[in-house]
Scaffold this motif. Sequence first.
Motif, PDB file in Angstrom:
ATOM      1  N   GLY A  86      -8.215  -2.173   0.227  1.00 49.75           N
ATOM      2  CA  GLY A  86      -7.974  -1.781   1.612  1.00 49.75           C
ATOM      3  C   GLY A  86      -7.995  -0.264   1.667  1.00 49.75           C
ATOM      4  O   GLY A  86      -8.851   0.381   1.067  1.00 49.75           O
ATOM      5  N   HIS A  87      -7.062   0.309   2.415  1.00 51.02           N
ATOM      6  CA  HIS A  87      -6.754   1.730   2.406  1.00 51.02           C
ATOM      7  C   HIS A  87      -7.715   2.607   3.187  1.00 51.02           C
ATOM      8  O   HIS A  87      -7.293   3.549   3.849  1.00 51.02           O
ATOM      9  N   ILE A  88      -9.029   2.315   3.125  1.00 57.09           N
ATOM     10  CA  ILE A  88      -9.996   3.203   3.778  1.00 57.09           C
ATOM     11  C   ILE A  88     -10.217   2.820   5.244  1.00 57.09           C
ATOM     12  O   ILE A  88     -10.813   3.579   6.012  1.00 57.09           O
ATOM     13  N   GLY A 148       0.843  -1.194   0.000  1.00 54.17           N
ATOM     14  CA  GLY A 148       0.000   0.000   0.000  1.00 54.17           C
ATOM     15  C   GLY A 148       0.875   1.239   0.000  1.00 54.17           C
ATOM     16  O   GLY A 148       2.105   1.153  -0.127  1.00 54.17           O
ATOM     17  N   ASN A 149       0.243   2.378   0.183  1.00 52.81           N
ATOM     18  CA  ASN A 149       1.002   3.633   0.122  1.00 52.81           C
ATOM     19  C   ASN A 149       1.958   3.810   1.294  1.00 52.81           C
ATOM     20  O   ASN A 149       2.902   4.578   1.206  1.00 52.81           O
ATOM     21  N   HIS A 150       1.731   3.100   2.407  1.00 51.28           N
ATOM     22  CA  HIS A 150       2.651   3.194   3.541  1.00 51.28           C
ATOM     23  C   HIS A 150       3.798   2.187   3.439  1.00 51.28           C
ATOM     24  O   HIS A 150       4.627   2.135   4.346  1.00 51.28           O
ATOM     25  N   ILE A 199      -6.445  -4.910  -4.780  1.00 47.27           N
ATOM     26  CA  ILE A 199      -5.630  -3.707  -5.014  1.00 47.27           C
ATOM     27  C   ILE A 199      -5.750  -2.862  -3.746  1.00 47.27           C
ATOM     28  O   ILE A 199      -6.853  -2.697  -3.226  1.00 47.27           O
ATOM     29  N   HIS A 200      -4.669  -2.321  -3.251  1.00 46.59           N
ATOM     30  CA  HIS A 200      -4.764  -1.553  -2.002  1.00 46.59           C
ATOM     31  C   HIS A 200      -5.703  -0.349  -2.133  1.00 46.59           C
ATOM     32  O   HIS A 200      -6.600  -0.142  -1.300  1.00 46.59           O
ATOM     33  N   HIS A 201      -5.509   0.454  -3.160  1.00 48.24           N
ATOM     34  CA  HIS A 201      -6.279   1.693  -3.315  1.00 48.24           C
ATOM     35  C   HIS A 201      -7.613   1.443  -4.012  1.00 48.24           C
ATOM     36  O   HIS A 201      -7.637   0.944  -5.143  1.00 48.24           O
TER      37      HIS A 201
END
Length: 269
Positions: A196-198, A83-85, A157-159
């Motif tokens: 994920g992400h949210i 993910g973005n992190h 997909i994460h986002h």
Amino acid sequence: MTRIIQISDTHIVPHGQLAYGQVDTAAALADCVDTINRNLPVIGPVDMVFVAGDLTDFGSAEEYQRFRALMEPLDLPYRAIPGNHDNIDVMRACFADQSWMPTDGPINWNVHFDDVVLIGLDSSVSEAAHGHLNDATLLYLTTVLNALNGKPTIVTIHHPPILTGIEKMDIQNLRDSMELKEILSNYEGELRLTCGHIHRNIVAPFGDVICQIAPSVSHAVTMDLREGAPNCLTKEPGGFLLHEFRGGIISHHIAVGDYPGPFRFYPDK
Ligand SMILES: [Fe+2]
Ligand SMILES: [Fe+2]
């Protein structure tokens, strides 16, 4: 029957730290692993667990090593997308001993079960919070789908490519998603997109498919749908998803933790 557990957004930080100075994410992941193991006799057998990104908070080797140590007691195989992190170079190095980890390029993979295929895609963008699927990843998705002859498929997909109404998260969703929508909508079999992400359990249409966003096993993004709402977390109970193929892909939400029950509704039945 294929059963797959999705956990997401574990946000592991270095020893002795709390995420955002607030959240003991390591304790939450340990609790999640314990919840899965404890529930396996009544929800299983489960074929695999996948992690839908944001394994760590800062993408450091120490955090990935801590993540792996916390996942060690899990009685199931697992794999992960970034993910973005996450930092895909550090993540790749920390999982280099795993057969699912590509040696270079985006962290994309696929795994075939008896009645469903799971495809993981890398939407991370270096030094950015939003998501993007590059040309190599879109080609990878198209190539894998074209070989499946319509077999039921879960793409993760994460986002998320959708707007959720949580403004501070929607500005970092998946960009340039029209091509993804077309690829997924044109698939001739059942297809579920999971993200994920949210940090919240959200379901929405995306073209002709269902987009299912998983909760975090730890903290939630605060449920605040007002315009200009601040970017906040809430220490709600964490959760994870159980996807199973029961003539179609159905997804159950399971809360992390040990709660009172089960109790019979009626003692004599
Ligand atoms: Fe996250
Ligand atoms: Fe994220």
